[in-house]
Design an enzyme around this catalytic site. Structure first.
Site, mmCIF file in Angstrom:
data_model
loop_
_atom_site.group_PDB
_atom_site.id
_atom_site.type_symbol
_atom_site.label_atom_id
_atom_site.label_comp_id
_atom_site.label_asym_id
_atom_site.label_seq_id
_atom_site.Cartn_x
_atom_site.Cartn_y
_atom_site.Cartn_z
ATOM 1 N N SER A 166 0.832 -1.196 0.000
ATOM 2 C CA SER A 166 0.000 0.000 0.000
ATOM 3 C C SER A 166 0.876 1.259 0.000
ATOM 4 C CB SER A 166 -0.969 -0.043 1.181
ATOM 5 O OG SER A 166 -1.954 0.953 1.064
ATOM 6 N N ASP A 265 -9.320 -4.298 -5.642
ATOM 7 C CA ASP A 265 -8.677 -3.151 -5.015
ATOM 8 C C ASP A 265 -8.802 -1.940 -5.947
ATOM 9 O OD1 ASP A 265 -7.005 -1.318 -3.813
ATOM 10 O OD2 ASP A 265 -5.254 -2.627 -3.735
#
Length: 322
Positions: A166, A265
């Site tokens: 991330s 995502d």
């Protein structure tokens, strides 16, 4: 009743974080801090905490050795959390690092960089570079430097990797660009980097996004919150490597790159563009893309016992141990 119930809110980034006008920061997401372990019961991995500088710490992980003089690849790892959440000392990161260190047979330096909003970007980038410099400095003789025994005894400085999930994946991208332009101590080279579910965004909608969806997404809002002074705002090259004035991806300072994405995502579309852009840039290295079907952002950290999580962690481990 919450002690913050009567306070006036300044920033609301629910479900992750709230900031109140009196300066109070309430983090709503994350896992509790846990101590290091002399030997993790599940993996046999040892861990300990060290101070890299007065403001940068790390948790080190050493897998069980078959040879006391064994040399291991080194992973400098940057955790996720939007630059404002989580910690190298948290339960989720500790569990993940134990599994990865055991699977990869690698020495891991998990960096505790400072978080926004108390320390807005670019502080996390600078802390992350400081940690990498510290690791590399163990490859040279430096009078007066107190060296970390795990690194001096077990690090293979020809196999240095950087990796992150991330926002940690975003840090890896920016670290690799810096390493391509600025030498590390001892002229140590980074062999490879992995960007897992990397955090990139921008003002331009991607695929089926509308401009409103792009601007209302938490990825947009969090960047402006953690780096309020960023030149170019959401189109700063550190979050949007596709803008015209971004450094060329041909300058990435490593030989191997692995980008891991998850189908569900919202960051995945930009992750795919990143891989395509690296390939078109003329970068002289090997890049590989792994996209996991049916999964969400950082699923392998949240639930590492799932079969797909195990497969992804094994893929990351294989990348490091090659």
């Amino acid at each position: 009743m919450s002690s913050n119930a009567s306070k006036e809110m300044l920033v609301d980034l629910s479900p992750f974080l709230k900031v109140y006008k009196d300066g109070t920061v309430t983090r709503l997401f994350g896992s509790p801090h846990v101590p290091p372990s002399p030997e993790d019961a599940a993996t046999g991995v040892s861990s300990k905490d060290i101070n890299i500088s007065p403001v940068v710490q790390a948790r080190l992980y050493l897998p069980k050795l078959t040879d006391p003089h064994q040399k291991l690849p080194v992973l400098v790892y940057y955790h996720g959390g939007g630059f404002c959440l989580e910690s190298a000392f948290s339960f989720l990161v500790q569990r993940y690092m134990n599994i990865l260190a055991a699977e990869a047979k690698a020495l891991i330096v998990s960096v505790e960089y400072r978080l926004a909003p108390e320390h807005p970007l670019p502080v996390a980038y600078e802390d992350s570079w400081t940690a990498l410099q510290w690791v590399a400095s163990h490859a040279i003789e430096k009078p007066g430097m107190e060296k970390e025994p795990w690194l001096t005894e077990h690090a293979d400085f020809g196999k240095i990797y950087v990796g992150g999930d991330s926002s940690g994946g975003n840090i890896v991208h920016n670290i690799l660009l810096r390493a391509g332009a600025e030498p590390l101590p001892g002229d140590v080279k980074i062999l490879g980097g992995f960007l897992s579910h990397p955090y990139f965004w921008g003002s331009k909608p991607i695929e089926s996004e509308t401009k409103e969806e792009t601007e209302q997404n938490l990825a947009y809002k969090i960047w402006l919150f953690v780096y309020p002074s960023a030149p170019g705002g959401i189109d700063n090259p550190m979050i949007n490597p596709f803008v015209d004035d971004a450094p060329s991806l041909s300058g990435l300072g490593c030989k191997r790159l692995l980008v891991c994405l998850a189908e569900k995502d919202p960051l995945t579309s930009r992750g795919i563009i990143y891989v395509e852009s690296v390939k078109k840039s003329g970068w002289n290295g090997e890049v590989e893309l792994v996209e996991v079907e049916g999964e969400v952002h950082c699923f392998h950290i949240l639930d590492p016992e799932k079969d797909k999580a195990k497969d992804l962690i094994k893929r990351l481990a294989s990348f490091i141990s090659q």
